[in-house]
Design a protein around this motif. Structure first.
Motif, PDB file in Angstrom:
ATOM      1  N   SER A   1       0.833  -1.204   0.000  1.00 22.19           N
ATOM      2  CA  SER A   1       0.000   0.000   0.000  1.00 22.19           C
ATOM      3  C   SER A   1       0.864   1.250   0.000  1.00 22.19           C
ATOM      4  O   SER A   1       0.450   2.282  -0.514  1.00 22.19           O
ATOM      5  CB  SER A   1      -0.915   0.009   1.220  1.00 22.19           C
ATOM      6  OG  SER A   1      -1.818  -1.061   1.161  1.00 22.19           O
TER       7      SER A   1
ATOM      8  N   GLN B   1      -2.629   0.653  -8.821  1.00 29.44           N
ATOM      9  CA  GLN B   1      -3.744   0.666  -7.871  1.00 29.44           C
ATOM     10  C   GLN B   1      -4.518  -0.648  -7.938  1.00 29.44           C
ATOM     11  O   GLN B   1      -4.980  -1.153  -6.924  1.00 29.44           O
ATOM     12  CB  GLN B   1      -4.669   1.851  -8.142  1.00 29.44           C
ATOM     13  CG  GLN B   1      -5.752   2.014  -7.106  1.00 29.44           C
ATOM     14  CD  GLN B   1      -5.199   2.238  -5.710  1.00 29.44           C
ATOM     15  OE1 GLN B   1      -4.267   3.002  -5.521  1.00 29.44           O
ATOM     16  NE2 GLN B   1      -5.762   1.567  -4.728  1.00 29.44           N
ATOM     17  N   GLY B   2      -4.639  -1.234  -9.130  1.00 26.02           N
ATOM     18  CA  GLY B   2      -5.279  -2.543  -9.268  1.00 26.02           C
ATOM     19  C   GLY B   2      -4.526  -3.626  -8.512  1.00 26.02           C
ATOM     20  O   GLY B   2      -5.133  -4.506  -7.904  1.00 26.02           O
TER      21      GLY B   2
ATOM     22  N   ASP C   1      -5.313  -3.132  -4.828  1.00 27.35           N
ATOM     23  CA  ASP C   1      -6.679  -3.587  -4.542  1.00 27.35           C
ATOM     24  C   ASP C   1      -6.773  -5.111  -4.535  1.00 27.35           C
ATOM     25  O   ASP C   1      -7.425  -5.696  -3.665  1.00 27.35           O
ATOM     26  CB  ASP C   1      -7.662  -3.015  -5.560  1.00 27.35           C
ATOM     27  CG  ASP C   1      -7.802  -1.503  -5.465  1.00 27.35           C
ATOM     28  OD1 ASP C   1      -7.417  -0.929  -4.411  1.00 27.35           O
ATOM     29  OD2 ASP C   1      -8.291  -0.893  -6.440  1.00 27.35           O
ATOM     30  N   ASN C   2      -6.116  -5.760  -5.497  1.00 24.85           N
ATOM     31  CA  ASN C   2      -6.150  -7.216  -5.581  1.00 24.85           C
ATOM     32  C   ASN C   2      -5.478  -7.848  -4.368  1.00 24.85           C
ATOM     33  O   ASN C   2      -5.958  -8.846  -3.822  1.00 24.85           O
ATOM     34  CB  ASN C   2      -5.478  -7.681  -6.871  1.00 24.85           C
ATOM     35  CG  ASN C   2      -5.828  -9.104  -7.220  1.00 24.85           C
ATOM     36  OD1 ASN C   2      -6.498  -9.806  -6.472  1.00 24.85           O
ATOM     37  ND2 ASN C   2      -5.367  -9.546  -8.374  1.00 24.85           N
TER      38      ASN C   2
ATOM     39  N   ALA D   1      -5.231  -6.465  -1.419  1.00 24.33           N
ATOM     40  CA  ALA D   1      -6.108  -6.214  -0.268  1.00 24.33           C
ATOM     41  C   ALA D   1      -7.256  -7.222  -0.245  1.00 24.33           C
ATOM     42  O   ALA D   1      -7.642  -7.716   0.828  1.00 24.33           O
ATOM     43  CB  ALA D   1      -6.648  -4.794  -0.320  1.00 24.33           C
ATOM     44  N   GLN D   2      -7.807  -7.551  -1.419  1.00 24.99           N
ATOM     45  CA  GLN D   2      -8.879  -8.545  -1.486  1.00 24.99           C
ATOM     46  C   GLN D   2      -8.369  -9.919  -1.057  1.00 24.99           C
ATOM     47  O   GLN D   2      -9.073 -10.660  -0.362  1.00 24.99           O
ATOM     48  CB  GLN D   2      -9.442  -8.619  -2.899  1.00 24.99           C
ATOM     49  CG  GLN D   2     -10.247  -7.405  -3.301  1.00 24.99           C
ATOM     50  CD  GLN D   2     -10.658  -7.461  -4.769  1.00 24.99           C
ATOM     51  OE1 GLN D   2     -10.301  -8.380  -5.498  1.00 24.99           O
ATOM     52  NE2 GLN D   2     -11.408  -6.457  -5.197  1.00 24.99           N
TER      53      GLN D   2
END
Length: 112
Positions: free
Chosen positions: A6, A53-54, A57-58, A60-61
């Protein structure tokens, strides 16, 4: 692990801004970023920032799915799929980082 990744999001934004300034300086007249992309107005910096950013996000998921799996709130198959997807994203992010660093090093060593 997620905190370290992050932390790369602001760096990706700075890289995007730097690349936008490079594209604005018209390195090669007649060559436009729009010609190389499908979406008009999209340049390499914004695409790179979006991809970065993708990745974040991935990841984090994947971490959220792993936590849900430990808590018993998610199926094992869903957890495995999310973690594998996050691992692939991390490997791709590292490969992209290596290519960017390699290109930068080649650029620095060019004779003027």
């Amino acid at each position: 692990m997620l905190n370290a990744i992050s932390a790369l999001a602001p760096v990706a934004g700075q890289i995007g801004q730097g690349l936008q300034s490079l594209s604005a300086s018209a390195v090669r007249p007649g060559f436009t970023a729009e010609a190389a992309t499908q979406a008009p107005g999209a340049d390499f910096g914004s695409v790179f920032a979006s991809v970065s950013q993708g990745f974040v996000d991935n990841l984090a998921q994947g971490e959220a799915a792993a936590v849900a799996g430990v808590q018993g709130k998610a199926a094992v198959q869903d957890v495995v799929q999310a973690v594998m997807s996050a691992e692939q994203s991390l490997q791709l992010a590292m490969a992209m980082r290596d290519k960017v660093v390699s290109a930068y090093q080649e650029f620095i060593h060019m004779a003027i």
